[in-house]
Design a protein around this motif. Structure first.
Motif, PDB file in Angstrom:
ATOM      1  N   SER A 132      -0.276  60.668   0.211  1.00 34.85           N
ATOM      2  CA  SER A 132      -0.120  59.957   1.490  1.00 34.85           C
ATOM      3  C   SER A 132       0.099  58.463   1.297  1.00 34.85           C
ATOM      4  CB  SER A 132      -1.358  60.169   2.362  1.00 34.85           C
ATOM      5  OG  SER A 132      -2.465  59.399   1.880  1.00 34.85           O
ATOM      6  N   GLY A 133      -0.378  57.927   0.179  1.00 30.64           N
ATOM      7  CA  GLY A 133      -0.143  56.523  -0.139  1.00 30.64           C
ATOM      8  C   GLY A 133      -1.093  55.534   0.500  1.00 30.64           C
ATOM      9  N   GLY A 134      -2.050  56.030   1.253  1.00 30.60           N
ATOM     10  CA  GLY A 134      -3.069  55.135   1.814  1.00 30.60           C
ATOM     11  C   GLY A 134      -2.655  54.496   3.126  1.00 30.60           C
ATOM     12  N   PRO A 135      -3.222  53.340   3.504  1.00 30.30           N
ATOM     13  CA  PRO A 135      -4.122  52.541   2.668  1.00 30.30           C
ATOM     14  C   PRO A 135      -5.513  53.174   2.534  1.00 30.30           C
ATOM     15  CG  PRO A 135      -4.019  51.590   4.860  1.00 30.30           C
ATOM     16  CD  PRO A 135      -3.031  52.738   4.848  1.00 30.30           C
ATOM     17  N   PHE A 136      -6.182  52.862   1.453  1.00 34.36           N
ATOM     18  CA  PHE A 136      -7.518  53.389   1.185  1.00 34.36           C
ATOM     19  C   PHE A 136      -8.527  52.248   1.348  1.00 34.36           C
ATOM     20  CE2 PHE A 136      -4.471  55.693  -1.601  1.00 34.36           C
ATOM     21  CZ  PHE A 136      -4.424  56.862  -0.844  1.00 34.36           C
ATOM     22  N   ILE A 137      -9.239  52.305   2.432  1.00 35.00           N
ATOM     23  CA  ILE A 137     -10.120  51.195   2.818  1.00 35.00           C
ATOM     24  C   ILE A 137     -11.549  51.487   2.374  1.00 35.00           C
ATOM     25  CG2 ILE A 137     -10.994  49.823   4.742  1.00 35.00           C
ATOM     26  CD1 ILE A 137      -8.459  50.644   6.289  1.00 35.00           C
ATOM     27  N   ALA A 138     -12.138  50.594   1.611  1.00 39.81           N
ATOM     28  CA  ALA A 138     -13.530  50.750   1.181  1.00 39.81           C
ATOM     29  C   ALA A 138     -14.450  50.734   2.394  1.00 39.81           C
ATOM     30  CB  ALA A 138     -13.910  49.625   0.217  1.00 39.81           C
ATOM     31  N   VAL A 139     -15.548  51.457   2.284  1.00 37.08           N
ATOM     32  CA  VAL A 139     -16.506  51.522   3.392  1.00 37.08           C
ATOM     33  C   VAL A 139     -16.981  50.123   3.773  1.00 37.08           C
ATOM     34  CG1 VAL A 139     -18.801  52.343   4.067  1.00 37.08           C
ATOM     35  CG2 VAL A 139     -17.243  53.865   2.827  1.00 37.08           C
ATOM     36  N   ARG A 140     -17.158  49.243   2.812  1.00 38.54           N
ATOM     37  CA  ARG A 140     -17.657  47.890   3.097  1.00 38.54           C
ATOM     38  C   ARG A 140     -16.738  47.130   4.047  1.00 38.54           C
ATOM     39  NH1 ARG A 140     -18.354  43.831  -1.326  1.00 38.54           N
ATOM     40  NH2 ARG A 140     -17.912  42.374   0.356  1.00 38.54           N
ATOM     41  N   ASP A 141     -15.475  47.513   4.111  1.00 40.35           N
ATOM     42  CA  ASP A 141     -14.505  46.795   4.938  1.00 40.35           C
ATOM     43  C   ASP A 141     -14.239  47.480   6.271  1.00 40.35           C
ATOM     44  OD1 ASP A 141     -14.133  44.819   2.962  1.00 40.35           O
ATOM     45  OD2 ASP A 141     -12.707  46.110   1.894  1.00 40.35           O
ATOM     46  N   ALA A 153     -12.230  72.833  -6.396  1.00 37.95           N
ATOM     47  CA  ALA A 153     -10.786  73.048  -6.268  1.00 37.95           C
ATOM     48  C   ALA A 153     -10.258  72.432  -4.971  1.00 37.95           C
ATOM     49  CB  ALA A 153     -10.476  74.548  -6.315  1.00 37.95           C
ATOM     50  N   GLU A 154     -11.016  72.614  -3.890  1.00 39.50           N
ATOM     51  CA  GLU A 154     -10.589  72.064  -2.602  1.00 39.50           C
ATOM     52  C   GLU A 154     -10.673  70.543  -2.597  1.00 39.50           C
ATOM     53  OE1 GLU A 154      -9.291  73.694   0.126  1.00 39.50           O
ATOM     54  OE2 GLU A 154      -9.126  75.258  -1.394  1.00 39.50           O
ATOM     55  N   ALA A 155     -11.669  69.986  -3.302  1.00 38.82           N
ATOM     56  CA  ALA A 155     -11.791  68.526  -3.375  1.00 38.82           C
ATOM     57  C   ALA A 155     -10.628  67.935  -4.156  1.00 38.82           C
ATOM     58  CB  ALA A 155     -13.125  68.151  -4.023  1.00 38.82           C
ATOM     59  N   ILE A 156     -10.210  68.618  -5.227  1.00 39.55           N
ATOM     60  CA  ILE A 156      -9.055  68.156  -6.008  1.00 39.55           C
ATOM     61  C   ILE A 156      -7.794  68.183  -5.147  1.00 39.55           C
ATOM     62  CG2 ILE A 156      -7.547  68.743  -7.949  1.00 39.55           C
ATOM     63  CD1 ILE A 156     -10.125  69.793  -9.372  1.00 39.55           C
ATOM     64  N   ARG A 157      -7.640  69.279  -4.388  1.00 39.80           N
ATOM     65  CA  ARG A 157      -6.480  69.371  -3.486  1.00 39.80           C
ATOM     66  C   ARG A 157      -6.515  68.242  -2.453  1.00 39.80           C
ATOM     67  NH1 ARG A 157      -5.852  70.703   1.379  1.00 39.80           N
ATOM     68  NH2 ARG A 157      -7.993  71.494   1.581  1.00 39.80           N
ATOM     69  N   PHE A 158      -7.695  67.992  -1.878  1.00 44.03           N
ATOM     70  CA  PHE A 158      -7.850  66.925  -0.878  1.00 44.03           C
ATOM     71  C   PHE A 158      -7.473  65.580  -1.490  1.00 44.03           C
ATOM     72  CE2 PHE A 158     -10.230  63.579   1.194  1.00 44.03           C
ATOM     73  CZ  PHE A 158     -10.187  63.891   2.539  1.00 44.03           C
ATOM     74  N   ALA A 159      -7.986  65.290  -2.708  1.00 43.32           N
ATOM     75  CA  ALA A 159      -7.706  64.014  -3.366  1.00 43.32           C
ATOM     76  C   ALA A 159      -6.212  63.861  -3.661  1.00 43.32           C
ATOM     77  CB  ALA A 159      -8.515  63.913  -4.656  1.00 43.32           C
ATOM     78  N   SER A 160      -5.583  64.955  -4.075  1.00 45.34           N
ATOM     79  CA  SER A 160      -4.153  64.916  -4.370  1.00 45.34           C
ATOM     80  C   SER A 160      -3.352  64.601  -3.114  1.00 45.34           C
ATOM     81  CB  SER A 160      -3.716  66.253  -4.971  1.00 45.34           C
ATOM     82  OG  SER A 160      -2.343  66.237  -5.279  1.00 45.34           O
ATOM     83  N   GLU A 161      -3.728  65.221  -2.000  1.00 48.85           N
ATOM     84  CA  GLU A 161      -3.033  64.966  -0.738  1.00 48.85           C
ATOM     85  C   GLU A 161      -3.206  63.514  -0.304  1.00 48.85           C
ATOM     86  OE1 GLU A 161      -4.557  67.790   2.014  1.00 48.85           O
ATOM     87  OE2 GLU A 161      -3.451  69.496   1.153  1.00 48.85           O
ATOM     88  N   MET A 162      -4.425  62.963  -0.518  1.00 49.53           N
ATOM     89  CA  MET A 162      -4.643  61.561  -0.163  1.00 49.53           C
ATOM     90  C   MET A 162      -3.770  60.648  -1.016  1.00 49.53           C
ATOM     91  SD  MET A 162      -6.676  61.503   2.384  1.00 49.53           S
ATOM     92  CE  MET A 162      -5.925  63.062   2.901  1.00 49.53           C
ATOM     93  N   ALA A 163      -3.665  60.984  -2.308  1.00 47.58           N
ATOM     94  CA  ALA A 163      -2.841  60.167  -3.199  1.00 47.58           C
ATOM     95  C   ALA A 163      -1.380  60.191  -2.764  1.00 47.58           C
ATOM     96  CB  ALA A 163      -2.982  60.655  -4.637  1.00 47.58           C
TER      97      ALA A 163
END
Length: 692
Positions: A192-201, A180-190
């Motif tokens: 926020s609009g990012g940017p979402f940077i891959a670990v490789r970068d 439930a907390e992970a879903i809430r965390f993911a929703s908040e990240m979404a």
């Protein structure tokens, strides 16, 4: 959608749940539906974020080891991680239990990682003779820094969720319902609009690297590898993450992985991984187990105290019995000191130390053992003494209590025959220090009840031991074979080798130390007492003991130990003694090479293992290898003596044993019939006639 990887939509957050019990390994039947689900979710406008979670007791605890060394069915893990990195919407790994190996590499493909407080994260592939093959050596340094990643990858030791958060590997440690907390965390990240940077970068942490300091640390780790290829390859791969562009480092990691997975060392280490699990498979293991709520230990010396700590570390209340209040207090003080050392090293918290100490109840009255469900004696290695102890136990132990002896050599059947309940009796041979050493030989006596055996095998797992069930003979499996390994030591000395030359042959082979260093560490008086009890002699070792040279504890043994140091120094007095004894026996010294030393020590070791198999003292050749890899330091990269016999060539071993038998006439070199059959057939299972 497959039951191995299902999808649910929680208000725009897609939850992909992996369900592959018992540890959610990334088998092909998981990877395929997982990949297909991620492709669909990447392009689904109704999905704003993705959470990867796992059913059961753990997150993905690794790849499917049974697939290693075989053609990989697509998609493989690297493709799934690469796919994750193409997803523009936030991806979150929700980690509970353990995220190990391929599981952590999967999580590294996500933008974010969240975990519950009890989670553990690591890349333990080095323990299988491998390096992370799914990009772990290239991505992990980008999150935690090169130095931290080097330590994690080369040691293979998992870290806690708290440590992972502090290092930057985990973005949040969550309380309450993880999903439930992970879903809430993911929703908040979404939102926020990012940017979402891959670990490789992410290259900021790599830019901070002190490459010279990294190389010094890597060189130190290489020295400690003792001939193992995987730790050195792991360090090289982590260095590539610093010095090469991402894709080049990733390709180099793959080349190193494929080289290791095809090599003998990884084959040997993977073999040992499965051998430990096979060793726990004993007849009756599915029987109802006896309840073990409290454990009693008789003897608070080095061995008894260590055994008591092993059970307390596993969460069991322990009644520790001694013959006097003074001896009991000494034992308890040593236990407290040992825990204090762990606290000072940071491997144990002060709170955990106090919790464990609170599990101990000291006593000098046998009547206090009446509440124990398992009682283990760890007293002097003397049959009369042990029978006296078990006579007292027979009188006070409650019905159904399991009684165990920690003897290293003595006849467990004889001890069991001296009490009224032989069905409740067996041997539990711990290795010193018992709170550290992983091996436990469980000695099955003639009348040991099946449920007793099943209970103790299960209990060994609960306290973190690698258990091997063995039959009754002098020295069981480990010490009986140790005697065979050491049978030629004095002959080698008399003929011209020195303790340091023999020890070097062993350490060059991959042992942590040679037989003479080991003797000094354990105490030469132990072997001396055992020889006297059996009417045997060892002309040089006995003389050293008569001179009070018992090893490190007296500052002198086969070597000298100056000013309390544990570093062995060659002693001219010992070499003079060897020359004098050789002269008395008219033995002319000659040059003895490392190859001869190995042939005259390790080939008899294998030969004795074959005799043990033929007698049914061990059920499987792999059980013998588990004993030697976990209890005696046989190099894990060679898989144990019985596995190594196949690598080295059993036919050659038989040939050289025959040669030394002709040269010396000593029975230790006469090839066992089972070893001859192994040389002909090439596998132990085919010659033993039962699972090997």
């Amino acid at each position: 959608m497959s039951s191995s990887a299902s999808v649910a939509n929680e208000n725009g957050v897609a939850v992909v749940t992996i369900d592959n019990p018992p540890v959610n390994a990334l088998s092909f039947h998981v990877r395929k539906p997982l990949y297909e689900a991620l492709v669909a979710l990447r392009d689904d406008p109704a999905v704003s974020a993705i959470v990867i979670a796992c059913a059961g007791r753990t997150f993905v605890a690794g790849a499917d080891i049974t697939e290693f060394g075989k053609p990989v069915e697509q998609p493989e893990l690297r493709a799934i991680v690469a796919l994750l990195e193409t997803i523009a919407k936030p991806t979150v790994a929700a980690i509970h239990g353990t995220a190990l190996g391929g599981g952590l590499e999967l999580a590294l493909g996500c933008h974010f990682r969240v975990a519950d407080q009890d989670a553990k994260l690591g890349l333990p592939e080095v323990k299988l003779g491998l390096l992370p093959g799914g990009g772990g050596t290239v991505r992990l340094p980008r999150l935690v820094g090169a130095a931290k990643a080097l330590g994690m990858i080369v040691s293979g030791t998992p870290i806690s969720a708290g440590e992972a958060e502090a290092a930057g590997l985990v973005d949040a440690v969550l309380d309450g319902d993880l999903l439930a907390e992970a879903i809430r965390f993911a929703s908040e990240m979404a939102i926020s609009g990012g940017p979402f940077i891959a670990v490789r970068d992410r290259n900021d942490r790599l830019a901070e690297t002190d490459l010279a300091a990294f190389d010094v640390h890597a060189a130190d780790l290489a020295r400690k590898a003792r001939g193992l290829e995987a730790p050195i390859a792991c360090a090289g791969a982590a260095r590539n993450a610093i010095t090469l562009p991402f894709d080049e480092a990733l390709a180099a990691e793959r080349r190193l992985f494929l080289k290791l997975v095809a090599g003998d060392q990884s084959r040997a280490q993977r073999y040992l991984f499965f051998a430990e699990r096979e060793a726990a498979k004993v007849p009756g293991r599915d029987l109802h187990k006896r309840k073990i709520a409290r454990v009693g230990v008789i003897g608070a010396g080095t061995m008894g105290g260590g055994i008591a700590m092993a059970f307390a570390n596993g969460g069991f209340p322990v009644t520790l019995l001694e013959t006097s209040a003074e001896a009991l207090q000494r034992g308890l003080a040593t236990i407290e000191k040992n825990y204090a050392v762990s606290v000072s090293r940071g491997s144990l918290s002060e709170e955990a130390k106090q919790q464990r100490l609170g599990l101990f109840k000291g006593s000098i009255d046998y009547a206090d053992l009446a509440e124990c469900d398992l009682i283990i004696e760890a007293v002097f290695e003397d049959m009369a003494v042990k029978k006296d102890v078990f006579g007292k136990l027979d009188a006070v132990a409650k019905p159904g209590a399991i009684l165990a002896t920690n003897t290293s050599y003595l006849d467990v059947n004889e001890i069991a025959a001296s009490i009224s309940r032989p069905q409740d009796m067996l041997g539990m041979h711990f290795f010193s220090p018992a709170n550290v050493m992983k091996l436990l030989e469980i000695v099955r006596a003639e009348k040991t009840a099946p449920d007793v055996l099943a209970t103790v095998v299960d209990l060994a797992r609960r306290i973190g031991k690698a258990a091997v069930v063995v039959g009754v003979c002098h020295g069981f499996v480990g010490n009986r074979m140790l005697s065979a390994r050491g049978a030629e030591n004095e002959f080698l000395l008399l003929e011209g080798a020195t303790p340091s030359k023999i020890d070097k042959a062993f350490t060059d082979f991959g042992w942590p130390m040679g037989p003479f260093q080991m003797g000094d560490l354990a105490g030469l008086d132990i072997g001396w007492r055992n020889r006297k009890a059996r009417g045997q002699t060892a002309v040089i070792a006995d003389t050293l003991c008569e001179q009070g040279r018992f090893g490190q504890k007296t500052g002198r043994g086969w070597y000298r130990y100056e000013s309390g140091s544990r570093e062995p120094v060659a002693d001219p007095e010992v070499e003079a003694l060897i020359l004098a004894k050789a002269a008395e026996q008219d033995v002319e010294a000659r040059a003895i090479g490392a190859e001869e030393i190995i042939e005259r020590t390790l080939y008899p070791l294998v030969n004795e293992g074959a005799r043990i198999l033929a007698e049914g003292i061990a059920a499987r050749a792999s059980d013998i290898d588990v004993v030697w890899a976990n209890g005696y330091g046989f190099p894990v990269g060679k898989g144990g003596p019985m596995f190594w016999a196949g690598l080295d060539g059993a036919a050659r071993i038989v040939e050289r044993l025959e040669y030394w038998h002709r040269q010396t006439g000593r029975a230790i070199f006469e090839p066992a019939p089972l070893l001859r059959r192994f040389a002909e057939k090439g596998n132990w299972e085919g010659v033993v006639g039962r699972p090997a």
